[in-house]
Design a protein around this motif. Structure first.
Motif, PDB file in Angstrom:
ATOM      1  N   ALA A 117      29.323  33.482  47.673  1.00 50.30           N
ATOM      2  CA  ALA A 117      30.728  33.890  47.788  1.00 50.30           C
ATOM      3  C   ALA A 117      31.125  34.742  46.573  1.00 50.30           C
ATOM      4  O   ALA A 117      30.641  34.524  45.461  1.00 50.30           O
ATOM      5  CB  ALA A 117      31.617  32.663  47.874  1.00 50.30           C
ATOM      6  N   HIS A 118      32.013  35.691  46.810  1.00 45.94           N
ATOM      7  CA  HIS A 118      32.451  36.594  45.748  1.00 45.94           C
ATOM      8  C   HIS A 118      33.974  36.605  45.702  1.00 45.94           C
ATOM      9  O   HIS A 118      34.631  36.934  46.693  1.00 45.94           O
ATOM     10  CB  HIS A 118      31.921  38.010  45.998  1.00 45.94           C
ATOM     11  CG  HIS A 118      30.432  38.071  46.144  1.00 45.94           C
ATOM     12  ND1 HIS A 118      29.574  38.110  45.063  1.00 45.94           N
ATOM     13  CD2 HIS A 118      29.631  38.054  47.250  1.00 45.94           C
ATOM     14  CE1 HIS A 118      28.326  38.130  45.490  1.00 45.94           C
ATOM     15  NE2 HIS A 118      28.333  38.100  46.816  1.00 45.94           N
ATOM     16  N   LEU A 119      34.534  36.235  44.571  1.00 48.96           N
ATOM     17  CA  LEU A 119      35.982  36.168  44.418  1.00 48.96           C
ATOM     18  C   LEU A 119      36.591  37.556  44.304  1.00 48.96           C
ATOM     19  O   LEU A 119      36.015  38.465  43.694  1.00 48.96           O
ATOM     20  CB  LEU A 119      36.344  35.368  43.168  1.00 48.96           C
ATOM     21  CG  LEU A 119      36.167  33.844  43.222  1.00 48.96           C
ATOM     22  CD1 LEU A 119      36.362  33.248  41.832  1.00 48.96           C
ATOM     23  CD2 LEU A 119      37.157  33.231  44.213  1.00 48.96           C
ATOM     24  N   SER A 120      37.776  37.704  44.877  1.00 48.73           N
ATOM     25  CA  SER A 120      38.565  38.912  44.635  1.00 48.73           C
ATOM     26  C   SER A 120      39.205  38.803  43.257  1.00 48.73           C
ATOM     27  O   SER A 120      39.292  37.707  42.683  1.00 48.73           O
ATOM     28  CB  SER A 120      39.653  39.052  45.708  1.00 48.73           C
ATOM     29  OG  SER A 120      39.086  39.115  47.001  1.00 48.73           O
ATOM     30  N   GLU A 121      39.659  39.928  42.723  1.00 48.33           N
ATOM     31  CA  GLU A 121      40.271  39.930  41.393  1.00 48.33           C
ATOM     32  C   GLU A 121      41.725  40.368  41.482  1.00 48.33           C
ATOM     33  O   GLU A 121      42.071  41.256  42.269  1.00 48.33           O
ATOM     34  CB  GLU A 121      39.497  40.867  40.453  1.00 48.33           C
ATOM     35  CG  GLU A 121      38.084  40.397  40.153  1.00 48.33           C
ATOM     36  CD  GLU A 121      37.378  41.299  39.156  1.00 48.33           C
ATOM     37  OE1 GLU A 121      38.043  42.239  38.650  1.00 48.33           O
ATOM     38  OE2 GLU A 121      36.194  41.074  38.897  1.00 48.33           O
TER      39      GLU A 121
END
Length: 504
Positions: free
Chosen positions: A477-481
């Motif tokens: 999973a990759h978090l938004s910023e």
């Protein structure tokens, strides 16, 4: 219909009758076969590797000589010869506990718990063993006892002892054994703890009652259960809490993951292993609609059970009502209104005397009764220990309580925590809670003097979010910023925390 099918249709009932007759003949020729005994054996065999202790006697190991391969004797477990098997179970659990492995790699060199002497009282399972050994890697010295007399995995306890951790626990302790183990774990004469990790408050209670002078050196308490937190708040209100404590139970990571998903995935496992029940069409009442109750309801409904809910909190009650259309719950009811018709009662409140004798008398023959709350107080067991009621042990952790008219109530794990007493739990979910416990311990131990008073504190939201972030790589999973403009608009840091400290 073809002639062959007609012939089969005509002869099948006779074949079935003959087969049944031959089976009964064979059974009678070999003597009477006790159904409960045969069921008990199969149940024990299927109990799961670390939960099955059928080959061991039920005697207490307290007075038996014991020594590890390295000559250590400061422990008391069932059988040190199971250590190799227990070690394999711990290795399996490690694969599903990524955050603790990250903590070992990232903080191992710094040893943030160097000098910490942690006395612990939790469930002793493969998952908690990973936590205990992580604390050791981070520099702590640990001594451990069990918070539940039925949940200890003996092979895991053996592996911990063989690895050098003093452990005082075995599956099936008596009440006297339970307190003896805690007292030996505290080791007031030879060892002075400076941190407490508790699950239920029994360890904190025992030190306060029997060894109060130890609190002079103790820097803090980490507590993870609703029962233990309730006790701590009582102590704080009465001015008897001597050290700061962190409330892990009410952390977001504990509530939204362990309490919900752990119970959702493990309740069915515990019920299947003990009762072999089919859930489709069964009527079940779940007492309490907190996170544990929500998980239990979702799991039971998914397999086709008709679920009733009882609740005292209007907010949780409203949640149950508004979700009833989506999940096909029956209306919110009082237990006294549905006790006569349900096939199963599950308690999830954390309170005491939720199921009382008045309810038990109304339950129908064969009703299954179990507890998913931490403590064994939810079911009024004292009212069942009377002269007119007879207890019959049918399987490990399965008792039939028999009324004078022959009615039977099926009681699981003597009213103690069903999933950890009768099955296993998901390692990944426990990784979230265990990491939260480890960080809370580090926070209290390393905090400068004066940061925390003699009170109960919630884990800072920054730590909650850090625990969650450590588990995201497992899902790729990759978090938004958040942009600078967005952060300014919300009044938060770009790097969190993204929720206020009172968010639950």
């Amino acid at each position: 219909m073809s002639q062959s099918l007609k012939k089969l249709d005509h002869t099948f009932p006779r074949m079935l009758f003959n087969s049944h007759f031959q089976f009964n003949k064979r059974t009678s020729n070999t003597g009477h076969r006790s159904l409960p005994h045969s069921i008990s054996q199969s149940s024990t065999d299927s109990y799961g590797s670390v939960c099955s202790d059928s080959s061991e006697d039920g005697s207490s190991p307290r007075d038996k000589p014991r020594r590890t391969s390295k000559g250590l004797s400061d422990f008391c477990i069932k059988n040190i010869k199971q250590a190799e098997f227990g070690r394999r179970e711990i290795i399996i659990a490690q694969q599903e506990m990524p955050a603790l492995m990250i903590l070992r790699k990232g903080a191992g060199g710094e040893k943030p718990l160097a000098g910490a002497q942690v006395v612990g009282c939790t469930h002793i399972t493969a998952q908690t063993a990973v936590l205990i050994e992580t604390l050791s890697v981070l520099g702590a010295q640990c001594r451990w006892a069990a918070c539940n007399i039925f949940s200890t995995q003996n092979a895991v306890a053996a592996a911990l002892a063989e690895g050098g951790t003093p452990v005082f626990a075995w599956r099936g302790e008596s009440e006297d054994d339970f307190w003896w183990c805690i007292d030996r774990c505290v080791g007031a004469e030879t060892w002075q703890p400076n941190m407490i990790m508790d699950d239920g408050g029994d360890l904190t209670h025992w030190i306060h009652k029997k060894h109060p002078s130890l609190f002079k050196n103790i820097k803090g308490i980490v507590e993870e259960s609703v029962t233990g937190i309730y006790r701590l708040y009582q102590m704080s209100k009465a001015g008897r809490l001597c050290v700061p404590a962190i409330n892990v139970n009410d952390s977001v990571t504990k509530q939204k993951f362990d309490n919900l998903y752990c119970c959702k995935e493990s309740i069915l496992d515990g019920l299947k292993r003990t009762t072999d029940i089919m859930f489709g069409g069964k009527q079940v009442v779940v007492c309490g609609y907190g996170e544990v109750g929500k998980g239990c309801c979702a799991a039971l409904k998914a397999l086709g059970a008709v679920v009733y809910v009882t609740e005292v909190d209007p907010i949780c009650a409203l949640q149950a009502c508004t979700l009833s259309m989506a999940h096909c719950f029956s209306k919110l009811n009082k237990l006294s209104e549905v006790a006569r018709q349900v096939d199963m009662v599950v308690t999830c409140t954390g309170n005491k005397s939720v199921v009382r004798r008045e309810h038990l008398d109304r339950m129908k023959d064969g009703c299954i009764l179990c507890n998913m709350g931490h403590s064994s107080t939810e079911i009024d067991l004292v009212s069942l220990r009377t002269a007119e009621l007879r207890w019959e042990r049918m399987r490990p952790q399965v008792d039939h309580v028999i009324w004078p008219d022959g009615k039977r109530i099926v009681l699981l794990a003597e009213g103690r925590l069903l999933n950890l007493s009768c099955s296993t739990v998901p390692s990944f979910v426990l990784s979230i809670t265990a990491t939260t416990q480890a960080l809370a311990l580090i926070e209290l131990y390393s905090a400068p003097e004066g940061r925390y008073k003699q009170d109960v504190y919630l884990l800072p939201k920054k730590m909650d979010e850090y625990v969650a972030s450590l588990h995201l790589p497992t899902f790729d999973a990759h978090l938004s910023e958040v942009t600078d403009e967005q952060a300014k608009y919300l009044g938060i840091s770009k790097h969190g925390p993204f929720k206020p400290n009172d968010y639950r």
